[in-house]
Design a protein around this motif. Structure first.
Motif: not given
Length: 725
Positions: A111-116
């Protein structure tokens, strides 16, 4: 309502029962044929589902999808509460942070951190949680979404609640997150995969004696756990109804989340294929959580419920086990190099096909499974591969192995059950195809006989031809239709063929003498599709007249006329059990028909263009369709959901077939290519080039080794595309 307290070092949430629910919402992908657990069953300690191992190629494709597909996560931890009546849970903060770190690790959760989104402490308010859930409505359909909640829960009356940081103990109905509210938000998430983890407590204030669980408490706790189950959801309960969930204070984790993290991180990868699946996590937790609880003086066993509409959790990937995948990949690369050398020996004439196949089996089999003679033959084959030359010693050893039966097993020990189709893989290098010529115009349709020895094709030249596949030669020409032959099928006993023509008729042919036995009349426009039920008793046809017709093959009687499509029917497939059929139409839809009564069961919508082809997988649970714009879709026939979309053909898909092991689809396109698709990964594995015109028909031999394709270039081509794993 009141919240009692107990010493935190012993019990995570006082007199509460902790639970974890993993919900796989409708639309979850499930490939292959390993059986799901019965409802309410718990997987055996450390067990993995039969035949659930991803091949190295599949595992790498899954890993690539984890890295590249849209993945989103919402992680919530509530270690302390604004309302003093609600006990604090300090362990929830490190639990949530650890889950966040694992899911955002590119090599594990992807999961990209931008999406978490991570909400801990005061950030974990009701408003913030609902807003973050609402934001997930914007994710693409091909996404995977994770939701994790660690904190208190409660069961009041018939409603279950998750308790956010700012909840009021005296007013949960207006300040907490009810199960029905959470369910409503999750159903609005369009992602094809949604995994919900809830490590929460559900029975606050319900126990009459805080020091001892009562039967009334047990019933309420069970109701709380059940409230998170539902259609398409796999449920995990961290503790049974009469049990309490423990913490591991020395490790700053709850017992359940501690082992959940271990499992998702790779320890649950029981078969070592590099992919951690839902089934493996269940099996891992079943053993480890109970053992950990016993060490700490408590009872704590996960409870598992797998609804029937979740077809195969053993093929549902959650995370990647990077170390195992790296090791398998290196071994697979070395094996592929060795098999390429064997293919070279075969193409040069140094090995016969049986010798090549036996050598490939020996090299592909784990050494402990081999007998002493088989190990000697394997060592001889390895030596020949290393020096790049075949000698008499190798051919003698392989001939001896060929004479022995059965060949060495490459899978799990036999259980006495009937064996399924042999798992196959696409060859690293597909040899040039054999070309069969004879038609005077383009080939529009073809079918392979059940014995794999013959094929029948239909053409623009108004004829059918019967081919000897071993020789690549035409045995017989069947004449009688007045217009082009758009569809061909062969009966299960291989004695007869069915053809459908633009002349509005279907014909039944005796393949022994090439003579027509009867005509089936009823369509008012040209016939474009035809197939035969697995029992050989009935035929189905689709036409330009927008109808599907069901015929009794023995007497040619019309049994049903199935209406519903708004445009012509281009393709029809029948499920292996003969109970239902799927039709594909120019109206952009597929329709599922009940063949017992002719009833339309479901409409499958999602294609943006005319649907030209459809095939049903051997398990009868999935279908693959292809459209005019080049898109293929994988459908769950139980739920009607489109599980995946695959693209590659620039000029439209004309034909689709599925391999006998159910792992791959083969498509023929207007671009003149044949493409092989990995259904577990939803990605193209290879492109076969050679035809000089549109590929209108594809079929796969029953042994799963060869693809037969027919084209506007007037030829059939036989591709030796697959080999045994």
């Amino acid at each position: 309502m009141s919240f009692a307290r107990r010493p935190l070092p012993l019990v995570a949430s006082g007199p509460f029962v902790a639970a974890l629910a993993l919900c796989l919402l409708t639309g979850a992908t499930a490939f292959a044929q390993a059986p799901a657990l019965p409802n309410g069953a718990t997987p055996p300690n450390g067990a993995a589902a039969p035949d659930d191992r991803f091949s190295a190629e599949e595992a790498n494709a899954v890993a690539g999808r984890v890295k590249n597909e849209p993945r989103h996560a919402l992680i919530v931890g509530v270690p302390d509460y604004a309302d003093a009546a609600i006990p604090d849970l300090p362990v929830c903060a490190p639990d949530a942070k650890a889950v966040y770190d694992l899911l955002t690790d590119p090599a594990v959760g992807g999961v990209p951190k931008a999406n978490a989104t991570l909400l801990i402490g005061k950030d974990a308010s009701r408003r913030n949680i609902l807003k973050a859930l609402n934001d997930l409505r914007a994710v693409p359909q091909e996404s995977t979404v994770f939701f994790y909640f660690s904190g208190h829960g409660a069961r009041v009356g018939d409603q279950t609640y998750l308790i956010p940081q700012d909840a009021e103990a005296a007013f949960l109905a207006g300040s907490a997150l009810s199960q029905s509210e959470l369910d409503r938000y999750l159903k609005a998430v369009p992602a094809s995969r949604v995994a919900l983890f809830v490590d929460a407590c559900f029975a606050a204030g319900l126990r009459t004696d805080p020091g001892r669980p009562t039967k009334a408490f047990a019933a309420d706790a069970e109701a709380a756990l059940q409230s998170f189950t539902g259609r398409g959801r796999i449920f995990f309960g961290a503790a049974g109804a009469d049990e309490e969930a423990l913490t591991a204070p020395d490790k700053q984790r709850s017992v359940f989340t501690l082992h959940l993290l271990e499992g998702l991180g790779g320890k649950a990868d029981g078969n070592g294929d590099g992919v951690v699946t839902a089934f493996e996590v269940a099996a891992y937790l079943d053993g480890t959580v109970s053992a950990e609880a016993r060490k700490r003086g408590g009872l704590h066993r996960p409870r598992v419920d797998i609804p029937a509409d979740v077809v195969d959790p053993s093929r549902y990937p959650l995370t990647i086990h990077a170390a195992a995948l790296k090791s398998r990949t290196a071994a697979a690369v070395l094996l592929r190099q060795r098999l390429d050398v064997l293919d070279g020996f075969f193409l040069d004439g140094a090995l016969t096909r049986p010798q090549r196949d036996q050598a490939a089996t020996l090299l592909s089999t784990d050494e402990p499974r081999l007998s002493r003679l088989q190990r000697q033959a394997r060592d001889t084959a390895l030596a020949a591969v290393e020096r790049g030359a075949v000698d008499e010693r190798l051919t003698r050893a392989l001939d001896l192995m060929v004479e022995q039966a059965p060949p060495p097993s490459t899978g799990a020990p036999s259980t006495g059950e009937p064996k399924g189709p042999t798992p196959m893989r696409l060859r690293a290098v597909v040899p040039p195809p054999r070309v069969a010529e004879g038609h005077l115009a383009g080939v529009l349709s073809l079918a392979v006989a059940p014995d794999g020895q013959r094929a029948v094709s239909g053409s623009w030249d108004k004829t059918l031809r019967v081919w000897n596949l071993a020789e690549g030669t035409a045995e017989r020409t069947l004449e009688g239709h007045r217009e082009r032959v758009n569809a061909v099928a062969i009966t299960p006993d291989g004695t007869r063929a069915l053809s459908g023509s633009w002349d509005r008729t279907l014909a039944v042919w005796n393949l022994a003498d090439g003579q027509p036995e009867r005509a089936l009349n009823g369509h008012s426009w040209g016939v474009l599709a035809a197939t035969i039920t697995p029992d050989g008793q009935r035929a189905l046809s689709g036409s330009w007249d927008k109808t599907v017709r069901v015929w009794t093959l023995a007497d040619g009687r019309e049994q049903f006329v199935l209406k519903g499509h708004a445009e012509q029917i281009n393709s029809i497939a029948v499920a292996p059990d003969g109970g239902r059929a799927v039709s594909a139409s120019d109206d952009g839809t597929l329709r599922v028909w009940n063949l017992a009564d002719g009833r339309e069961e479901r409409v499958l919508e999602g294609h943006a263009a005319a649907v030209r082809a459809v095939a049903i997988a051997p398990d009868g649970e999935r279908a693959v369709s292809g459209d005019k714009h080049g898109a293929l879709r994988i459908w769950n026939l139980t739920t009607g959901a489109a599980e995946r979309t695959m693209k590659g053909h620039p000029d439209g898909v004309n034909a689709v077939a599925i391999t006998p092991d159910g792992r791959r689809a083969v498509s023929g396109g207007g671009d003149g290519t044949v493409r092989v698709w990995n259904l577990a990964a939803g990605a193209a594995e290879g492109t076969l080039e050679g035809h000089t015109g549109s590929v209108n028909a594809v079929a796969i031999t029953p042994d799963g080794r060869q693809i037969v394709s027919g084209s506007n270039d007037r030829t059939l081509r036989l591709w030796d595309a697959f080999e045994r794993e």
